[in-house]
Design a protein around this motif. Structure first.
Motif, PDB file in Angstrom:
ATOM      1  N   ILE A  10      -9.213 -64.003 -13.790  1.00 20.06           N
ATOM      2  CA  ILE A  10      -8.629 -64.291 -15.108  1.00 20.06           C
ATOM      3  C   ILE A  10      -7.574 -63.234 -15.438  1.00 20.06           C
ATOM      4  O   ILE A  10      -6.471 -63.551 -15.894  1.00 20.06           O
ATOM      5  N   ALA A  11      -7.913 -61.988 -15.171  1.00 20.85           N
ATOM      6  CA  ALA A  11      -6.962 -60.897 -15.456  1.00 20.85           C
ATOM      7  C   ALA A  11      -5.664 -61.098 -14.672  1.00 20.85           C
ATOM      8  O   ALA A  11      -4.565 -60.894 -15.205  1.00 20.85           O
ATOM      9  N   LEU A  12      -5.792 -61.519 -13.425  1.00 22.45           N
ATOM     10  CA  LEU A  12      -4.591 -61.719 -12.589  1.00 22.45           C
ATOM     11  C   LEU A  12      -3.744 -62.856 -13.160  1.00 22.45           C
ATOM     12  O   LEU A  12      -2.511 -62.777 -13.195  1.00 22.45           O
ATOM     13  N   ARG A  13      -4.397 -63.915 -13.611  1.00 22.49           N
ATOM     14  CA  ARG A  13      -3.642 -65.046 -14.168  1.00 22.49           C
ATOM     15  C   ARG A  13      -2.955 -64.648 -15.471  1.00 22.49           C
ATOM     16  O   ARG A  13      -1.813 -65.042 -15.722  1.00 22.49           O
ATOM     17  N   ILE A  14      -3.653 -63.887 -16.301  1.00 23.32           N
ATOM     18  CA  ILE A  14      -3.021 -63.426 -17.547  1.00 23.32           C
ATOM     19  C   ILE A  14      -1.775 -62.608 -17.204  1.00 23.32           C
ATOM     20  O   ILE A  14      -0.705 -62.802 -17.796  1.00 23.32           O
TER      21      ILE A  14
END
Ligand SMILES: Cc1ncc(COP(=O)(O)O)c(C=O)c1O
Length: 464
Positions: free
Chosen positions: A142-146
């Motif tokens: 999720i952090a990477l997508r954000i």
């Protein structure tokens, strides 16, 4: 189908096999039978199989095998901050199971909202948006997508030797060959790496002396390398790292300030993975608080589920709420009321029982004792840590800092035989991660067992 050849046996494998067989001979019949059944049915994988033992009970700081043998657990996968089977956490889970066991996606529920509100209240100021996830690896994704969506860039800079989870994206930002190399094929593009801070074995060659503060001489070469990379390429979405490395390695003073400034100067987000270090482990609620640096994205996991249930969380600034038209955390158990209720109770227990303070106090006691042990056992090359994340690095030469992998393995089995469990990291670092509930007596007992195991395996004679 092409099959990868098995990795070649490494130096010392014969002794390792013998030590393992020695340990297995000491395991009781019921435990042995369960380990055998496990080996028959599960796919094999490095670090998980064959199992060391089998557990039938876990309570507080202790686990017990199928033959009634108890181990003090200074490992716990860094999940057991509140101790195993905390009565308040178990009660909260059973109450929740009885009232609302599941929430289908698009329906919210009180425990999930209350958990998100509590996480925001505890997190460093400004991190006020949350997504929950079923594992740390998923929360890293999720952090990477954000970071990609917010910056319009896709490249990440992270540390060699880091672990950020077993998913393909998380293993791409991870820096361990075990998860990146071999038969898995191409990883996520743009996942670039840099050598980490590691003052005892500085990858930039700066810490060869005995100075107390080598960073005064190196002028933070490791942080300057990150700035160099960010400025050279100018198109990184994020720097992804653990603020305190779980080996453990502490960042040199000023490291994260320098990286934060470099991120700000280049429009790069700073993502802190606090999956093992968050929620009090290092004697502050979050390890980044020691550095006075707030990330743009903070990832939590492990202990959040109270060593009962799997749950993780990604927190970020409201300004990074950029995924409304997409689905960054589309998980079946996205707002599971039972896992959320467990996590909420874990956070309350950590506060109500003063566990962050206990981690700080017990950590200081443990460090003092480990330094005293280092004074008696020449194979201990370095002792370091913060709060209840502690490391004892074994060497065959203090001057050369030659890693003693065989010694570490021997100490591990000697400690297990005496009743203490911990993890060996990087081959030669005994990594101790007691629960935050650890008492004076438990800590002292664990360190007595460790010292005895070190004497058994390494002796007290000067090194050759
Ligand atoms: C630093 C770090 N990040 C991410 C993870 C992955 O968490 P999970 O196993 O819950 O996916 C771990 C697990 O060990 C970890 O130590």
């Amino acid at each position: 189908m092409t099959r990868m050849p098995a990795p070649p046996p490494s130096e010392g494998d014969d002794n390792r096999g013998a030590r393992r067989r020695g340990w297995e001979r000491g395991v009781g019949p019921r435990t042995h039978a369960l380990v055998e059944r496990d080996a028959e049915v599960f796919l094999r994988q490095s670090l998980s199989t064959p199992c060391l033992s089998a557990v039938v009970r876990a309570e507080g700081a202790w686990i017990e095998d199928a033959d009634g043998r108890r181990l003090l657990d200074f490992h716990g996968n860094s999940c057991h901050h509140v101790g195993y089977g905390h009565p308040r956490v178990l009660r909260a889970i059973s109450d929740q199971l009885a009232s609302l066991p599941f929430a289908p996606r698009r329906f919210t529920c009180e425990p999930a909202v209350a958990l998100a509100e509590k996480l925001v209240a505890l997190a460093p100021a400004g991190l006020d948006r949350v997504l929950l996830a079923p594992s740390g690896s998923d929360a890293v994704e999720i952090a990477l997508r954000i970071a990609r969506a917010a910056t319009g860039r896709f490249k990440t800079l992270s540390f060699w030797d880091a672990f950020h989870g077993a998913g393909l994206g998380a293993s791409s930002v991870g820096g361990e060959a075990l998860f990146r190399s071999g038969p898995v094929g191409p990883l996520v593009p743009g996942a670039e790496h840099v050598a980490p801070f590691a003052c005892y074995r500085c990858p930039y060659g700066h810490a060869a002396g005995e100075d107390a503060a080598p960073w005064e001489r190196c002028r933070l070469a490791c942080a300057r390398m990150i700035r160099f990379a960010l400025e050279r390429e100018g198109d990184f979405a994020a720097v992804v790292a653990e603020p305190t490395r779980a080996v453990p390695y502490l960042p040199p003073p000023g490291f994260w300030r320098e990286v934060r400034d470099a991120c700000d100067a280049t429009g790069t987000l700073l993502v802190f993975d606090e999956i093992p270090t968050g929620l009090g482990k290092t004697g502050r609620m979050f390890a980044c608080e020691h550095e006075g640096v707030t990330p743009d994205v903070l990832v939590l996991g492990k202990a959040l589920g109270g060593a009962v249930l799997p749950i993780a969380a990604t927190l970020c600034r409201a300004g990074l709420d950029v995924g409304a038209a997409w689905a960054f955390g589309h998980y079946t158990h996205e707002k599971n009321p039972v896992t959320a209720r467990a996590a909420l109770e874990v956070l309350r227990v950590i506060e109500d029982e003063g566990l962050v303070e206990n981690a700080r106090r017990q950590g200081a006691r443990a460090l003092a004792r480990l330094h005293a042990i280092a004074g008696r056992i020449p194979a201990v090359g370095d002792v370091r840590g913060r709060g209840l994340l502690l490391g004892v690095e074994l060497v065959t030469s203090r001057a050369q800092r030659t890693p003693d992998r065989e010694g570490a393995e021997a100490v591990l089995y000697a400690a297990l035989a005496r009743g203490l469990s911990f993890k060996v990291t990087m081959g030669n670092v005994l990594t101790l991660s007691p629960p935050l509930t650890v008492t004076d007596a438990e800590l002292d007992h664990g360190l007595d067992l460790l010292e005895a195991a070190l004497v058994d395996a390494c002796g007290t004679e000067p090194l050759p």
